[in-house]
Design an enzyme around this catalytic site. Structure first.
Site, PDB file in Angstrom:
ATOM      1  N   THR A  12     -43.987 143.284  17.780  1.00  0.00           N
ATOM      2  CA  THR A  12     -44.287 141.918  18.215  1.00  0.00           C
ATOM      3  C   THR A  12     -44.388 140.959  17.045  1.00  0.00           C
ATOM      4  O   THR A  12     -43.978 139.792  17.141  1.00  0.00           O
ATOM      5  CB  THR A  12     -45.594 141.898  19.025  1.00  0.00           C
ATOM      6  N   SER A  54     -42.082 149.476  18.792  1.00  0.00           N
ATOM      7  CA  SER A  54     -42.520 150.836  18.481  1.00  0.00           C
ATOM      8  C   SER A  54     -42.567 151.731  19.707  1.00  0.00           C
ATOM      9  O   SER A  54     -42.642 152.951  19.576  1.00  0.00           O
ATOM     10  CB  SER A  54     -43.896 150.809  17.806  1.00  0.00           C
ATOM     11  N   THR A  86     -47.572 147.305  17.934  1.00  0.00           N
ATOM     12  CA  THR A  86     -48.919 147.794  18.220  1.00  0.00           C
ATOM     13  C   THR A  86     -48.941 148.935  19.231  1.00  0.00           C
ATOM     14  O   THR A  86     -49.915 149.684  19.296  1.00  0.00           O
ATOM     15  CB  THR A  86     -49.804 146.655  18.763  1.00  0.00           C
ATOM     16  N   ASP A  87     -47.879 149.112  20.019  1.00  0.00           N
ATOM     17  CA  ASP A  87     -47.921 150.092  21.104  1.00  0.00           C
ATOM     18  C   ASP A  87     -48.203 151.508  20.609  1.00  0.00           C
ATOM     19  O   ASP A  87     -48.961 152.251  21.231  1.00  0.00           O
ATOM     20  CB  ASP A  87     -46.600 150.081  21.886  1.00  0.00           C
TER      21      ASP A  87
END
Length: 333
Positions: A12, A54, A86-87
């Protein structure tokens, strides 16, 4: 002058919004340029490795990122900042922490809002990550995840919000550092976790699957995972580490067949322990290991990494790691 290398991987923080949704397109130099004034006494270099979300990474991608970190350290960098989606950032951070025994900081960061958002959080997070990577307080802490003004050690960190800028937490552990107006403030100094001697040149880690516990869960997914070629299984158990009798039976079959089974919890915070007759106590009796407070996702990487070490028992490596001992000092089976 500290040499800090920014390794960009997408996510992101590197995304712009379009008709088809957000897409990672922003490269490392533009990310660094968005930060504003860089930390004093820091020379910042940039390198683009991959530019995507990710959620699309597999363990081969994570090992490629580890190779990139190793190459950067071999080139003489004093610290690495990796921008990342961030995932699955908590998993990449944890794997890097398992692999590297180096006092130089490895710092991951990202964003919850895209690069072109009017309130983008990426520039501040990246600025904080650079400040941490250039600061003596970060040396010897292992891999860190920096987000919304805090630096969390890799072990135990979890994404706790899907969209909020305060996206990460470390339940029961907390952050190690805080960044206030560019100044790094130590909060705690956790003991470093042991390392595992995994070859980052492997194409991927062995398959390890996570099997959830829920009312009515049976042994189907444990057996199917092993039939699909898994080296072991992580059970995301209920409560403090419990499962119903049919799933316990499948775990017993797996352990008897030589497959390691690691018990974590589907609960967000707290350790697992073999407390309940017919549940956790029975899982321990049949030979499952308990993963302390590791999330199922970090427990999965621990077991996968241990399974990638040649000529060693994954079960004994995991047992030693969880006990805080040097896994290489533990004899194999």
């Amino acid at each position: 002058m500290r040499r800090i290398q920014v390794v960009a991987t997408g996510g992101t923080i590197a995304s712009r919004s379009g008709a088809e949704g957000r897409r990672a397109t922003v490269l490392a130099k533009e990310l660094v340029a968005s930060v504003g004034p860089l930390p004093e006494h820091a020379e910042v270099g940039t390198r683009d490795v991959v530019t995507r979300g990710s959620y699309a990474f597999d363990t081969g991608d994570l090992l490629a990122l580890a190779r990139e970190v190793r190459s950067t350290f071999d080139d003489g960098a004093d610290g690495v900042v990796m921008t990342h989606g961030t995932d699955t950032m908590e998993e990449t951070a944890f794997l890097l922490d398992l692999l590297f025994d180096d006092p130089r900081p490895i710092v991951l960061t990202g964003a919850q809002r895209p690069f072109d958002d009017r309130a983008a959080d990426g520039p501040a997070n990246l600025g904080d990550a650079l400040a941490v990577a250039a600061d003596d307080a970060a040396r010897g802490l292992g891999t860190l995840l920096v987000f919304d003004g805090f630096a969390f050690p890799a072990r135990g960190v979890r994404k706790s919000e899907t969209m909020s800028a305060h996206a990460f937490a470390a339940p029961g552990r907390g952050p190690a550092l805080r960044v206030a107006d560019g100044r790094v403030v130590p909060l705690a100094r956790p003991a470093p976790s042991p390392r595992l001697p995994v070859d980052p040149n492997l194409p991927r880690l062995p398959r390890v699957d996570v099997v959830p516990v829920y009312p009515g869960a049976d042994g189907l997914f444990v057996r199917a995972s092993l039939e699909a070629g898994a080296a072991g299984v992580v059970v995301a158990a209920a409560g403090a580490g419990n499962a119903g009798p049919e799933l316990v039976e499948a775990v017993a079959e797996a352990v008897a067949g030589g497959y390691p089974v690691l018990i974590s919890s589907r609960v967000h915070s707290g350790p697992v322990a073999p407390l309940y007759a017919g549940g956790g106590a029975e899982l321990r009796r049949v030979g499952a290991l308990f993963a302390d407070d590791l999330s199922p996702w970090q427990a999965r990487l621990l077991l996968a990494a241990a399974s990638a070490v040649p000529d060693r028992s994954p079960r004994e490596l995991v047992r030693a790691w969880l006990a805080g001992r040097d896994p290489l000092a533990t004899p194999g089976d």
